[in-house]
Design an enzyme around this catalytic site. Structure first.
Site: not given
Lengths: 186, 584
Positions: B52, B114-115, B164, B482
């Site tokens: 993502e 969940f999630q 949802k 760097m």
């Protein structure tokens, strides 16, 4: 801060062009922030203060216009003039924030806070507490044979002073609302 | 136009109505209804990413290269938390992106489902604004408002969290209204008095300099045009931040190059020595100013910015102008012309004489090599071989990024995509894919360091899947360059964890992903290798083995002023004191 010369009734959208004097003196300011009354708006304001390291001395919030879904947040904060200007500008960036008023510089204003103080004691101390409450125009809202709950309204300084006096007389608990403030005049 | 449809369909419909042609995303349980709608249409192209974070950086690359908002679609919980880095990156660099996240059904919110994650809570400080939509009837309006908020005022990332059940439920769809939201209307026109004050200051200034930033690019192509007209008409030197490269052409007569920590000597000294500093759409970032109390000490400062909170945030300015760069520049030009197009030509000519003296220092010079590819040389050759082309460049973060900014020239805005404010390693590869999706026929090069590149290398799979012919130009020094440079200068050459052990074979890696790769380590072969990369019709990884211990100069060490720049290794002994060492 008189040099700021903010017009009365100005909000964050017109305070941009001011030229603040950048002194290092820490000042105390009372800000009134009018916001949409929606979920998370208080978290946005508080998150701004914690995320950017600004101070909150007190904060009150309640809906002021049910039909218009508006709430008013009154914030007492401290900082240098530059920090105060930043706080106002940063508040102005929050999408559901409609107005930011700096009551400390926009002209005279009134500030009030309400506090409840529970004082427990017997004998002379109890009498003295009641006498002082009378002087401070605090009212008794609950009483038992061994305690009082006083309600007092005033400036934060006045409430501080009253609490200081009650401490040796058996102050057990304090609840304060934080400051509500409005500019004077129409 | 209002009609009844499911929340999921509304999402797709709103995206279409907002002119979205590409969405970068990754499906999951909480966004399945939206993916079902995506399946049943052909107007919006969905690009399946591998992580993502990649989706959000692609949306950023898309947005930066087109000027249109980028869109990412991810699921709840881990999908949303993986988007956080990209959101923060977009917030710091003011990039308009819309991230849509799925959420567990409203009746399960707060149950540690969940999630489930408190997505609006987590992303509140890293978005310009975010919404949790609990009612399908409010979804369409919220989506349209999100586009309005992301793209107006100072642009930035927004997020809409859609449970949802809201996606499944049916509600009334509303088409976007002209003019956007009523409640969010940032000021775009600058105050005319302040603009006139700036013109007056400009007419008499002896040593003026323009200091421009990403705001010019965000304002749109017209702003860059106006800037060019103004700069060329006045003959005033111009420098730019990392974010603003391309708004004034690198080949332009008045161009000084980038300023700041790794900016050019002449640009930084011009900032230090000027008597009028005109900041257009930049924010006095700490990479630019160096030590604040020694920053441009003799100048009157003007600041044009659409965000009032940028003004006087770190540097006190004398002429603040709140407004959109394009609008303000238009008024500025108008006022300047109406007052007789005056500038102090004589003094400015003297100023240029001084600047040309500084230019003679040739601050980008480096010690060449016959046997090893110097990273600067690699970029010089890349510039030479690609500069006339329809080219877009993205970068990762580190030394290579600074060298790219120094050695590549940008003639137009929106051609340079780099993570400035947040400094996100792993930005460049996904961003290059986002750019390529928006410009299928252009040459898109990601100038990368091997360590940064590995951070999001899974997105090579995306590039291959969509045949996005992105060119990964990896300057491989087997070091976190760097970090290593700072350790050399600041930490007694104790190179703690700053080398890349067990690197993959990038050529085989390219093959494994199904694209092409090549390795080059001899300066003599470099040109051919670059040409091969450009000619190849498909994604390509060029592993350029470069000098391992090259330092990036010029450098303003932390805690130092613009006129205390280090020009090369000889200058570095004891250059940074204990006070500077605590700064980043």
């Amino acid at each position: 801060m008189a040099a700021l010369n903010i017009k009365k009734g100005s909000n964050s959208h017109s305070a941009y062009n001011l030229r603040p004097n950048f002194s290092d003196v820490i000042e105390k300011h009372t800000l009134a922030v009018v916001v949409d009354n929606e979920a998370g708006v208080l978290a946005r304001v508080i998150g701004l203060f914690s995320g950017r390291g600004y101070n909150i001395d007190s904060l009150t919030v309640a809906e002021i216009d049910h039909a218009g879904h508006r709430s008013r947040i009154t914030i007492c904060t401290t900082g240098t003039p530059q920090v105060i200007e930043q706080i106002k500008a940063q508040l102005g960036r929050i999408v559901p924030v409609h107005e930011v008023h700096d009551l400390t510089v926009e002209g005279p204003s009134v500030e009030r806070e309400l506090a409840l103080l529970k004082v427990a004691g017997e004998g002379e101390k109890r009498v003295e507490a009641l006498r002082l409450a009378d002087i401070f125009r605090a009212s008794v809202v609950d009483s038992t044979l061994k305690s009082f709950v006083f309600e007092i309204t005033g400036t934060p300084d006045k409430i501080d002073a009253f609490a200081d006096l009650m401490r040796p007389l058996g102050l057990v608990e304090v609840a304060r609302t934080g400051v509500a403030a409005l500019s004077r005049g129409a | 136009m209002t009609r009844q449809m499911t929340g999921a369909k509304m999402v797709v419909q709103a995206l279409k109505d907002q002119g979205v042609d590409t969405v970068f995303g990754y499906p999951g349980g909480a966004v399945l209804p939206i993916y079902d709608e995506i399946f049943q249409q052909n107007d919006i192209k969905h690009v399946l990413v591998r992580h993502e974070q990649g989706a959000v950086h692609m949306a950023e690359g898309y947005a930066r290269s087109t000027g249109k908002p980028g869109v990412a679609l991810v699921t709840s919980g881990p999908g949303a938390t993986n988007a956080v880095t990209g959101l923060t990156d977009a917030l710091m660099d003011s990039i308009p992106i819309i991230v849509l996240t799925g959420q567990v059904p409203t009746f399960m919110i707060g149950s540690d489902a969940f999630q489930e994650a408190d997505t609006v809570g987590i992303t509140r400080p890293c978005t310009k604004h975010n919404w949790l939509v609990k009612d399908t009837n409010a979804l369409a309006a919220t989506l349209h408002e999100a586009f309005h908020v992301a793209t107006s005022g100072r642009p930035g990332p927004v997020l809409i969290d859609i449970p949802k059940d809201v996606q499944f439920a049916t509600g009334t769809y509303q088409a976007p209204v002209k003019g956007g939201s009523k409640r969010y209307k940032p000021q775009v026109k600058g105050d005319l008095d302040a603009i006139t004050e700036l013109v007056a200051a400009l007419e008499t200034a002896k040593r003026p300099v323009f200091y421009t930033g990403g705001g010019v690019i965000n304002s749109g192509k017209a702003a860059s045009q106006l800037l060019r007209e103004f700069v060329d008409a006045t003959g005033i030197p111009i420098t730019s931040t990392l974010m603003g490269l391309g708004s004034y052409p690198a080949s332009g007569a008045n161009w000084l190059g980038m300023l700041g920590m790794h900016g050019l000597y002449e640009a930084n000294l011009a900032m230090h020595g000027c008597d009028l500093l005109i900041n257009i759409g930049a924010r006095f970032d700490d990479r630019i100013t160096g030590r604040l109390d020694a920053f441009s000490p003799h100048s009157k400062k003007a600041h044009i910015d659409i965000d009032p909170s940028s003004i006087n945030k770190v540097v006190r300015v004398d002429i603040p102008i709140v407004g959109d760069v394009g609008h303000v520049l238009e008024d500025l030009l108008k006022v300047w012309k109406s007052r007789g197009r005056k500038v102090n030509r004589e003094a400015i000519a003297k100023w240029w004489t001084q600047i040309n003296e500084w230019k003679k220092v040739n601050c980008l010079s480096y010690k060449g090599s016959e046997t090893t590819i110097k990273p600067q040389y690699a970029l010089q050759r890349l510039e030479e071989l690609t500069k006339g082309m329809d080219r877009y460049v993205t970068t990762e973060v580190g030394q290579h990024q600074m060298w790219a900014a120094q050695f590549l020239g940008f003639e137009d805005p929106n051609r340079w995509m780099t993570s400035g404010g947040l400094g996100t390693m792993g930005y460049g590869l996904p961003a290059s894919i986002g750019v390529q999706m928006a410009h299928p026929d252009a040459l898109v090069i990601n100038v990368a360091g091997e360590a940064s590149w590995l951070m999001n290398m899974q997105e090579m799979g995306t590039a291959v899947q969509y045949r996005a012919p992105v060119k990964q130009f990896i300057l491989n020094n087997e070091r976190l360059g760097m970090v290593r440079q700072w350790q050399q200068l600041l930490h007694g050459e104790r190179y703690s964890q700053s080398w890349s052990e067990s690197l993959p074979d990038f050529v085989k890696l390219a093959e494994a992903f199904g694209c092409k790769g090549a390795k080059v380590d001899n300066p003599k072969d470099l040109d051919d290798a670059i040409m091969e990369m450009i000619k190849y019709e498909g994604p390509y990884i060029l592993d350029v083995l470069v000098e391992k211990h090259e330092n990036c100069f010029p450098m303003i060490p932390s805690g130092k002023a613009h006129n205390e720049m280090l020009l090369g290794d000889a200058d570095t002994q004891g250059a940074i004191g204990a006070k500077g060492a605590v700064l980043v």
